[in-house]
Design a protein around this motif. Sequence first.
Motif, PDB file in Angstrom:
ATOM      1  N   SER A 188       0.593  -1.140   0.184  1.00  0.00           N
ATOM      2  CA  SER A 188       0.376  -0.116  -0.134  1.00  0.00           C
ATOM      3  C   SER A 188       0.903   1.591  -0.354  1.00  0.00           C
ATOM      4  O   SER A 188       1.012   2.382  -0.476  1.00  0.00           O
ATOM      5  N   ALA A 189       2.165   0.843   0.188  1.00  0.00           N
ATOM      6  CA  ALA A 189       2.664   2.171   0.863  1.00  0.00           C
ATOM      7  C   ALA A 189       3.413   2.458  -0.649  1.00  0.00           C
ATOM      8  O   ALA A 189       3.745   4.510  -0.688  1.00  0.00           O
ATOM      9  N   LEU A 190       3.972   1.562  -1.514  1.00  0.00           N
ATOM     10  CA  LEU A 190       4.559   2.235  -2.072  1.00  0.00           C
ATOM     11  C   LEU A 190       3.209   2.312  -3.883  1.00  0.00           C
ATOM     12  O   LEU A 190       3.347   3.821  -4.870  1.00  0.00           O
ATOM     13  N   ALA A 191       1.784   1.915  -3.770  1.00  0.00           N
ATOM     14  CA  ALA A 191       0.657   2.161  -4.351  1.00  0.00           C
ATOM     15  C   ALA A 191       0.744   3.386  -4.263  1.00  0.00           C
ATOM     16  O   ALA A 191      -0.109   4.324  -5.178  1.00  0.00           O
ATOM     17  N   HIS A 192       0.580   4.478  -2.569  1.00  0.00           N
ATOM     18  CA  HIS A 192       0.868   5.390  -2.842  1.00  0.00           C
ATOM     19  C   HIS A 192       1.569   5.882  -2.472  1.00  0.00           C
ATOM     20  O   HIS A 192       1.073   7.677  -2.258  1.00  0.00           O
ATOM     21  N   SER A 193       3.035   5.772  -2.983  1.00  0.00           N
ATOM     22  CA  SER A 193       3.617   6.642  -2.600  1.00  0.00           C
ATOM     23  C   SER A 193       4.264   7.291  -1.482  1.00  0.00           C
ATOM     24  O   SER A 193       4.411   8.572  -1.732  1.00  0.00           O
ATOM     25  N   LEU A 194       4.322   6.380  -0.411  1.00  0.00           N
ATOM     26  CA  LEU A 194       4.682   7.030   1.157  1.00  0.00           C
ATOM     27  C   LEU A 194       5.873   7.246   1.037  1.00  0.00           C
ATOM     28  O   LEU A 194       6.732   6.570   1.252  1.00  0.00           O
ATOM     29  N   ASN A 195       6.329   8.828   1.635  1.00  0.00           N
ATOM     30  CA  ASN A 195       7.873   9.396   1.731  1.00  0.00           C
ATOM     31  C   ASN A 195       7.967   9.263   2.774  1.00  0.00           C
ATOM     32  O   ASN A 195       9.210   8.306   3.462  1.00  0.00           O
ATOM     33  N   LEU A 196       7.418   8.869   4.127  1.00  0.00           N
ATOM     34  CA  LEU A 196       7.642   8.671   4.717  1.00  0.00           C
ATOM     35  C   LEU A 196       7.759   6.991   5.463  1.00  0.00           C
ATOM     36  O   LEU A 196       9.411   6.656   5.692  1.00  0.00           O
ATOM     37  N   VAL A 197       7.288   6.330   4.827  1.00  0.00           N
ATOM     38  CA  VAL A 197       7.656   4.517   4.944  1.00  0.00           C
ATOM     39  C   VAL A 197       8.838   3.858   4.561  1.00  0.00           C
ATOM     40  O   VAL A 197       9.410   3.453   4.482  1.00  0.00           O
ATOM     41  N   SER A 198       8.950   5.185   2.584  1.00  0.00           N
ATOM     42  CA  SER A 198      10.576   4.673   2.271  1.00  0.00           C
ATOM     43  C   SER A 198      11.488   4.750   2.589  1.00  0.00           C
ATOM     44  O   SER A 198      12.402   4.718   2.966  1.00  0.00           O
TER      45      SER A 198
END
Length: 460
Positions: A188-198
Amino acid sequence: DDDLDKLVEDRDHVGGLYPAVTLKVEPQSVQFYADGAGQVTVGWDGLKWAHKHLDANYVGGAPKSAADIVTRGDVVYLRKDDTGTWSLSQVPEAQGALVSLDPLDGAVVALVGGFDYDASKFNRVIQARRQPGSSFKPFIYSAALEGGFTPATVVPNAPVVLNDAANGNVWRPGNYEGDFSGPTRLRSALAHSLNLVSIRVLQALGVDKTIQYDSNFGFTADELPHDLTMALGSASLSPLEMARGYAVFANHGYRVTPYFIQQVLDGSGQTLFQADPDIACEDCALPDPKAGDSPPGAPHLAPAAITPQNAWLMTNMLQEVIKSGTGVRAQQLGRPDLAGKTGTTNDFTDAWFDGFNNRLVTVTWVGNDQPSQTLGAGEQGSQAALPMWMEFMGPALKNVRPADDPFPRPFGIEEARIDPNTGLLVSADDPDSIFEFFETGHLPAKAPDKKKPNGSPDIF
């Protein structure tokens, strides 16, 4: 007509556009004299897009009549489409680039280095080095899968505050939407491009270790930042380098070398040069090292960059970007065999879309030649670069029927039910469970019985 010619003869025909002078303005149409075409009429459909420019971030309201757009004597540019219909146009301040290659051997099948070659010889596919933004994240996530993460691994989507002791600065990166949604699965983090997770993923992996891993895609240590900004795509890379990297996902894990010239013949038809690229081929037998040189005609195999299992999982996650994430607009192409990632940099200076199927890898970039110039508020990858990608990929794949299984699942991948909130394994009778894919031997822990209060997911 001679007098009219003089009004436009000093204007260049740029990017297929016709310089034209305004002759007569009707309520919802305009008559022009176009250089090289004579008198033409542009109807309201070809005019109404022209809102008044206010600044880099804003335009005025929709025009109500042609008089809100042009007046008699104005010199403008017109475009003629394939049906012969004319429309008002303009020479863009921003530039764009597109490169498309065959992921099996690296053959470059299309390349556009800018709006008009006569106006600028600078080839932005090869010569421009720009920040890829979030379109670089798949290379971080691929390293994460290699380092023990799975698509179901839960990572906090929470604020990150880092102190730079050397410079006395504080870095507070954020997500584009400004949200902090809490623990989030990697998919989900990649699909929605979450910077903080990356950023947290890169923290867990280690910057130097990730840079070493990403050399498998062809990136070098001197062009990748040796800090956590790498997770946000702060490297300076060319569109061709990005296409080469994404080809590794598209061809099941091999690093091919892009090439431009297939064959050179002399005047009598004799071959002076024939390309002999390394090819990505899982089914090709490796030459026997005891047998010496490969026999004539034997393929040169591209080096394996990442495992087929890693490539398949990443491709599957990048398909999710189009199914439910920032690339959802690409569903308009009506193809189930597409995967990709958007990219946007700070202040909307660069917009990217890097995407592929099993036949083509295509990267599009939009930005100004001066990186300090913004494209304008909201001009992110999905808005500025993805439509260009779709306009190319739609016709390019028009006669290519999607394979029944465009990305065959390799040996060593299994499917299991998980709790969508924790990423932990659950039983088949759990009504809230979803399916996820894992490398064999990398299944998450089993979730505790919901009737029991204890138990929590592994959070990196």
